[in-house]
Design an enzyme around this catalytic site. Structure first.
Site, PDB file in Angstrom:
ATOM      1  N   HIS A   1     -10.221 -53.438  37.267  1.00 38.79           N
ATOM      2  CA  HIS A   1     -11.242 -52.922  35.959  1.00 38.79           C
ATOM      3  C   HIS A   1      -9.131 -53.409  34.493  1.00 38.79           C
ATOM      4  O   HIS A   1      -8.620 -52.468  35.006  1.00 38.79           O
ATOM      5  CB  HIS A   1     -11.614 -51.271  34.977  1.00 38.79           C
ATOM      6  CG  HIS A   1     -11.545 -51.423  33.770  1.00 38.79           C
ATOM      7  ND1 HIS A   1     -13.018 -51.896  33.820  1.00 38.79           N
ATOM      8  CD2 HIS A   1     -11.227 -50.625  33.514  1.00 38.79           C
ATOM      9  CE1 HIS A   1     -13.325 -51.785  32.455  1.00 38.79           C
ATOM     10  NE2 HIS A   1     -12.352 -50.352  32.178  1.00 38.79           N
TER      11      HIS A   1
ATOM     12  N   GLY B   1      -6.282 -48.820  32.055  1.00 40.21           N
ATOM     13  CA  GLY B   1      -6.256 -47.154  31.236  1.00 40.21           C
ATOM     14  C   GLY B   1      -7.398 -46.836  31.124  1.00 40.21           C
ATOM     15  O   GLY B   1      -8.648 -47.683  31.654  1.00 40.21           O
ATOM     16  N   ASP B   2      -7.681 -45.833  30.987  1.00 41.16           N
ATOM     17  CA  ASP B   2      -9.428 -44.859  31.204  1.00 41.16           C
ATOM     18  C   ASP B   2      -9.982 -45.827  30.051  1.00 41.16           C
ATOM     19  O   ASP B   2     -10.004 -46.560  28.972  1.00 41.16           O
ATOM     20  CB  ASP B   2      -9.065 -44.440  30.711  1.00 41.16           C
ATOM     21  CG  ASP B   2      -8.787 -42.774  31.917  1.00 41.16           C
ATOM     22  OD1 ASP B   2      -8.803 -43.677  32.302  1.00 41.16           O
ATOM     23  OD2 ASP B   2      -7.913 -42.105  31.543  1.00 41.16           O
ATOM     24  N   SER B   3     -11.615 -45.979  30.057  1.00 35.14           N
ATOM     25  CA  SER B   3     -12.497 -46.545  29.345  1.00 35.14           C
ATOM     26  C   SER B   3     -12.698 -45.991  27.846  1.00 35.14           C
ATOM     27  O   SER B   3     -12.316 -45.289  28.080  1.00 35.14           O
ATOM     28  CB  SER B   3     -13.720 -46.817  30.354  1.00 35.14           C
ATOM     29  OG  SER B   3     -14.805 -47.225  29.162  1.00 35.14           O
TER      30      SER B   3
ATOM     31  N   VAL C   1      -9.832 -46.413  25.566  1.00 34.11           N
ATOM     32  CA  VAL C   1      -8.611 -46.346  25.396  1.00 34.11           C
ATOM     33  C   VAL C   1      -7.992 -47.592  24.564  1.00 34.11           C
ATOM     34  O   VAL C   1      -6.984 -47.362  23.916  1.00 34.11           O
ATOM     35  CB  VAL C   1      -7.571 -46.199  26.537  1.00 34.11           C
ATOM     36  CG1 VAL C   1      -7.072 -47.428  27.563  1.00 34.11           C
ATOM     37  CG2 VAL C   1      -6.430 -45.438  25.861  1.00 34.11           C
ATOM     38  N   GLY C   2      -8.201 -48.497  24.696  1.00 31.32           N
ATOM     39  CA  GLY C   2      -8.193 -49.262  23.694  1.00 31.32           C
ATOM     40  C   GLY C   2      -7.520 -50.819  24.522  1.00 31.32           C
ATOM     41  O   GLY C   2      -7.361 -51.331  23.678  1.00 31.32           O
ATOM     42  N   LYS C   3      -7.734 -50.629  25.550  1.00 34.24           N
ATOM     43  CA  LYS C   3      -7.586 -51.969  26.058  1.00 34.24           C
ATOM     44  C   LYS C   3      -7.601 -53.251  25.412  1.00 34.24           C
ATOM     45  O   LYS C   3      -7.220 -54.608  24.853  1.00 34.24           O
ATOM     46  CB  LYS C   3      -7.232 -52.030  27.883  1.00 34.24           C
ATOM     47  CG  LYS C   3      -7.293 -50.921  28.062  1.00 34.24           C
ATOM     48  CD  LYS C   3      -7.831 -50.684  29.561  1.00 34.24           C
ATOM     49  CE  LYS C   3      -9.229 -51.235  30.298  1.00 34.24           C
ATOM     50  NZ  LYS C   3      -9.727 -49.400  29.712  1.00 34.24           N
ATOM     51  N   SER C   4      -8.949 -53.472  25.160  1.00 32.74           N
ATOM     52  CA  SER C   4      -9.590 -55.177  24.616  1.00 32.74           C
ATOM     53  C   SER C   4      -9.089 -55.587  23.082  1.00 32.74           C
ATOM     54  O   SER C   4      -8.906 -56.560  23.227  1.00 32.74           O
ATOM     55  CB  SER C   4     -11.348 -54.666  25.251  1.00 32.74           C
ATOM     56  OG  SER C   4     -11.404 -54.883  26.279  1.00 32.74           O
TER      57      SER C   4
ATOM     58  N   ASP D   1     -11.399 -57.190  30.733  1.00 30.81           N
ATOM     59  CA  ASP D   1     -12.901 -55.649  31.827  1.00 30.81           C
ATOM     60  C   ASP D   1     -12.729 -55.440  32.731  1.00 30.81           C
ATOM     61  O   ASP D   1     -12.410 -54.759  33.913  1.00 30.81           O
ATOM     62  CB  ASP D   1     -13.674 -56.218  31.154  1.00 30.81           C
ATOM     63  CG  ASP D   1     -15.606 -55.497  31.604  1.00 30.81           C
ATOM     64  OD1 ASP D   1     -15.089 -53.960  31.323  1.00 30.81           O
ATOM     65  OD2 ASP D   1     -15.823 -55.076  32.561  1.00 30.81           O
TER      66      ASP D   1
ATOM     67  N   GLU E   1     -15.321 -58.204  25.370  1.00 34.37           N
ATOM     68  CA  GLU E   1     -16.060 -57.903  24.763  1.00 34.37           C
ATOM     69  C   GLU E   1     -15.242 -56.485  23.887  1.00 34.37           C
ATOM     70  O   GLU E   1     -14.898 -55.732  24.356  1.00 34.37           O
ATOM     71  CB  GLU E   1     -16.680 -56.434  25.571  1.00 34.37           C
ATOM     72  CG  GLU E   1     -18.109 -55.418  25.607  1.00 34.37           C
ATOM     73  CD  GLU E   1     -18.565 -54.429  26.453  1.00 34.37           C
ATOM     74  OE1 GLU E   1     -19.158 -52.977  26.023  1.00 34.37           O
ATOM     75  OE2 GLU E   1     -17.685 -55.105  28.003  1.00 34.37           O
TER      76      GLU E   1
ATOM     77  N   ARG F   1      12.061 -41.839  27.816  1.00 29.99           N
ATOM     78  CA  ARG F   1      11.782 -42.359  26.758  1.00 29.99           C
ATOM     79  C   ARG F   1      13.428 -43.751  26.709  1.00 29.99           C
ATOM     80  O   ARG F   1      13.508 -44.445  25.760  1.00 29.99           O
ATOM     81  CB  ARG F   1      12.866 -41.053  25.362  1.00 29.99           C
ATOM     82  CG  ARG F   1      11.248 -40.208  24.685  1.00 29.99           C
ATOM     83  CD  ARG F   1      12.044 -39.299  24.276  1.00 29.99           C
ATOM     84  NE  ARG F   1      12.496 -39.803  22.847  1.00 29.99           N
ATOM     85  CZ  ARG F   1      13.112 -38.859  21.948  1.00 29.99           C
ATOM     86  NH1 ARG F   1      13.597 -37.687  21.922  1.00 29.99           N
ATOM     87  NH2 ARG F   1      13.029 -39.551  20.490  1.00 29.99           N
TER      88      ARG F   1
END
Length: 311
Positions: free
Chosen positions: A139, A154-156, A158-161, A178, A203, A244
């Site tokens: 994913h 990353g988790d669903s 979180v803003g990947k797409s 996706d 999506e 950092r």
């Protein structure tokens, strides 16, 4: 279940000519190895790799021409085994009539190509390696950024797409959204590509499915890309200490191959597209031999020595 490729798929992909046996193109290829049957032409069949595609080049054709017609027919018939997927002749050479007869008798396709033997062998191997390789699905989103394959995970939610969409607007290219299908080539490179049903589609929550090609043009997509970097997006945790300086190198193991990985905390106000873009360029610089973290550490050591001497 053992993966396989049909001879027809090979023919269509490499634009091969079918000399005879077109009705038998559904024969299965189970290995990405290719055989050039030099020893077999001399009559030595103790270790004949009959399950491979049999490739004839100028050397094999020239040698067979020194044999009598009866000798050629005997050898060609022995080569045509039940699990031999196909015979392939390079350089547009004319196949021996005994090979045509033997392949016709055993219902084995005989294929021709105008390419040189070396190039043809390489192209066939590359195709079979990709098609027969073990595959997994992950994913995430895969984007080509300045020639670097960056897989955003990353988790669903979180803003990947959304981040990938911003990267595409900035001129980078989408590979998969996706769901990413991954496989290994050369035992050391991970390649990602989209499932056929999701190719060049994204999506976006609140909008739905968008077609990247229609919105941004064909130059905004790629069909596959080597994965050079994994970027994991995670919600900002004020209790967590984040790297950092970039001195701690993470790796993500995919199909027994280690891929460089970084984790980027997500919070309001951070421009993730620019950060990921910079991470891709920084990774490329490391591959080319320049490491900004090492430069900083050397400068810091010099400063400490200088201050110590000054005291």
């Amino acid at each position: 279940m053992t993966k396989s490729v049909t001879v027809k798929q090979l023919v269509n992909s490499l634009k091969l000519e079918v000399h005879n046996g077109e009705e038998f193109l559904d024969r299965k290829i189970l290995t990405d190895d290719i055989s050039r049957p030099g020893l077999e032409l001399t009559g030595y069949f103790n270790y004949y790799p009959q399950e491979r595609i049999q490739l004839f080049g100028r050397t094999e054709i020239s040698f067979s021409e020194q044999m009598t017609s009866d000798e050629r027919l005997i050898v060609m018939r022995r080569m045509c085994q039940p699990d031999t997927p196909a015979f392939l002749i390079s350089r547009g050479l004319t196949p021996p009539k005994e090979l045509v007869q033997a392949t016709t008798e055993k219902s084995i396709p005989l294929l021709l190509s105008p390419q040189s033997t070396t190039r043809l062998s390489s192209n066939v191997t590359n195709f079979l390696e990709a098609e027969l390789a073990e595959r997994i699905a992950m994913h995430g989103v895969l984007v080509d950024i300045y020639g670097m394959g960056v897989m955003i995970t990353g988790d669903s939610g979180v803003g990947k797409s959304e981040t990938a969409l911003e990267l595409i607007k900035r001129g980078h290219r989408l590979v998969a959204d996706d769901r990413i299908e991954l496989y290994v080539i050369d035992d050391k490179k991970i390649v990602g590509e989209p499932p056929e049903i999701l190719s060049h589609l994204m999506e976006i929550r609140g909008i739905g499915i968008i077609d990247v090609v229609n919105l941004f043009g064909v130059g905004s997509i790629r069909l596959s890309k080597v994965v050079n970097l994994v970027v994991n997006l995670e919600l900002w945790d004020k209790e967590k200490t984040y790297d950092r300086l970039g001195s701690g190198e993470e790796k993500q193991r995919i199909l027994n191959v280690d891929v460089p990985k970084i984790s980027i905390p997500v919070r309001t106000g951070r421009n993730l597209a620019i950060i990921i873009e910079s991470a891709a360029m920084n990774t490329r610089a490391k591959i080319m031999g320049y490491n900004a973290t090492e430069t900083f550490e050397r400068n810091l050591e010099k400063l400490i020595k200088k201050n110590s001497t000054g005291q």
